[in-house]
Design an enzyme around this catalytic site. Sequence first.
Site, mmCIF file in Angstrom:
data_model
loop_
_atom_site.group_PDB
_atom_site.id
_atom_site.type_symbol
_atom_site.label_atom_id
_atom_site.label_comp_id
_atom_site.label_asym_id
_atom_site.label_seq_id
_atom_site.Cartn_x
_atom_site.Cartn_y
_atom_site.Cartn_z
ATOM 1 N N PRO A 1 0.766 1.785 2.475
ATOM 2 C CA PRO A 1 0.361 1.805 1.070
ATOM 3 C C PRO A 1 -1.063 2.302 0.814
ATOM 4 C CG PRO A 1 0.128 -0.402 1.933
ATOM 5 C CD PRO A 1 0.676 0.427 3.051
ATOM 6 N N THR A 2 -1.901 2.445 1.853
ATOM 7 C CA THR A 2 -3.319 2.725 1.604
ATOM 8 C C THR A 2 -3.566 4.205 1.316
ATOM 9 O OG1 THR A 2 -3.857 3.171 3.905
ATOM 10 C CG2 THR A 2 -3.965 0.867 3.203
ATOM 11 N N CYS A 3 -4.772 4.489 0.786
ATOM 12 C CA CYS A 3 -5.151 5.863 0.442
ATOM 13 C C CYS A 3 -5.711 6.576 1.654
ATOM 14 C CB CYS A 3 -6.199 5.845 -0.657
ATOM 15 S SG CYS A 3 -5.449 5.624 -2.249
ATOM 16 N N ASP A 4 -4.931 6.659 2.711
ATOM 17 C CA ASP A 4 -5.408 7.269 3.936
ATOM 18 C C ASP A 4 -4.198 7.862 4.656
ATOM 19 O OD1 ASP A 4 -6.410 7.958 6.368
ATOM 20 O OD2 ASP A 4 -7.370 6.037 6.762
ATOM 21 N N ASN B 1 -8.451 -1.446 1.890
ATOM 22 C CA ASN B 1 -8.009 -0.959 0.578
ATOM 23 C C ASN B 1 -7.570 -2.107 -0.339
ATOM 24 O OD1 ASN B 1 -6.150 2.184 0.052
ATOM 25 N ND2 ASN B 1 -8.176 1.544 -0.562
#
Length: 402
Positions: free
Chosen positions: A350-353, A390
């Site tokens: 789910p993270t922005c990475d 995050n």
Amino acid sequence: MAMSGEDRRRGRKGEDNGSLGLSRARSRLLQDLACEEGTPIFVIDHEKIRQNYREFRALLPSVQVYYAVKANSDPGIVRTLFELGCSFDVASLPEFRIVYENIRDMPDKERQDWIWDKIIYANTIKPIETLEILDCYKPLVTFDNAEELKKIRAHAPNAGLVLRLRVPNTGSMVELSSKFGADPGEAVDLIAEAFDRGLVVEGLSFHVGSQCTNFENYFQALQLAANIIDETLTRTGKEIKILDIGGGFPVKYHPRVKSLRTLTRKLDAEIKRLFPPDMQILAEPGRYLVANSCTLVAKIIGKAFRDGKPSYYINDGIYHTFSGQIFDHCNYPVMAFAEGEKQVSAVFGPTCDAFDTITLSALLPDLEIGDLVYAENIGAYSIASSTYFNGFPPAKVVHINR
Ligand SMILES: *Cc1c(COP(=O)(O)O)cnc(C)c1O
């Protein structure tokens, strides 16, 4: 690097994890739990842990089991294992406290006397503050170098010592020998130095590397330990009474991994051949006791079509329960409860990475946002290294205790 036939098949077809699938009842239970508790959930099956412990004990009946808490430090796991008579390997003050606080009020003999029969502090490097706090418990601690001896002499003079040896880690999934262990050639010097400083060396320990599939590592380590014990007696007149054979016992994540029985039969014979009958033998299994006892259930929160394949975004990932894919070099196939024709799909956390990529080759049916997925055999070195990156918290722990 040449691709094996199996890699090639996997490349074309996506990952086939060899799982026979969940029983209908198990599938229902996991989905019901996800409904009641929300997702992601990390489901710990305590009966599995009991089975693993009993199996280990049955295969090596003369070995006292110290569960390596770092594999999964959930307090419920500590209590379940304690009830079965298990001891614990801790590697930090917080781990010591998790064990101490969870077994403190449980019925048993007077704790002060038996605590170090129940706990070994098996990190060879200990902060001074930790030594000072632990000294009053007369801890059993490992060491592998002269500087550590000086520290222990100054800050925990009541400790009993176990010298950790550096042994071959070839073929283990996670190697430890580059960071820990005294070279066998300097072991007797270190033991003699400890006695000269007024400390007591009670035992030797080693670790062959985690998820060890090259069983020769154990046999070579036993031989090294036996030689050092003999030489110690000759040179210092002191008897070593504890042998700690560490962890590394492999889990059958994959059918190709040889069964534990193959290892333990020979291990048992070698221990009998090399050591006197009154030698206390300890083992520190971590992975073996918990890996197959836990299942993650997560939810699809996004769906896209990228690079020619369906791509699912789920609410757990590499920074969370799947962290073992990085730190533990382990792979946890993502599976669906839903049925349907399977296609190669990507699964992201789910993270922005973009690093938060669980797999680019899961075999999944066509799924929708809101559908649930799961990963099995995810009990060791997984939630233990989960972060809050995050702002996403680790999965909620749910216990099944039947
Ligand atoms: C990590 C560790 C263990 C547990 O190893 P497994 O491979 O999970 O069985 C045991 N002892 C020590 C000292 C460790 O660092």
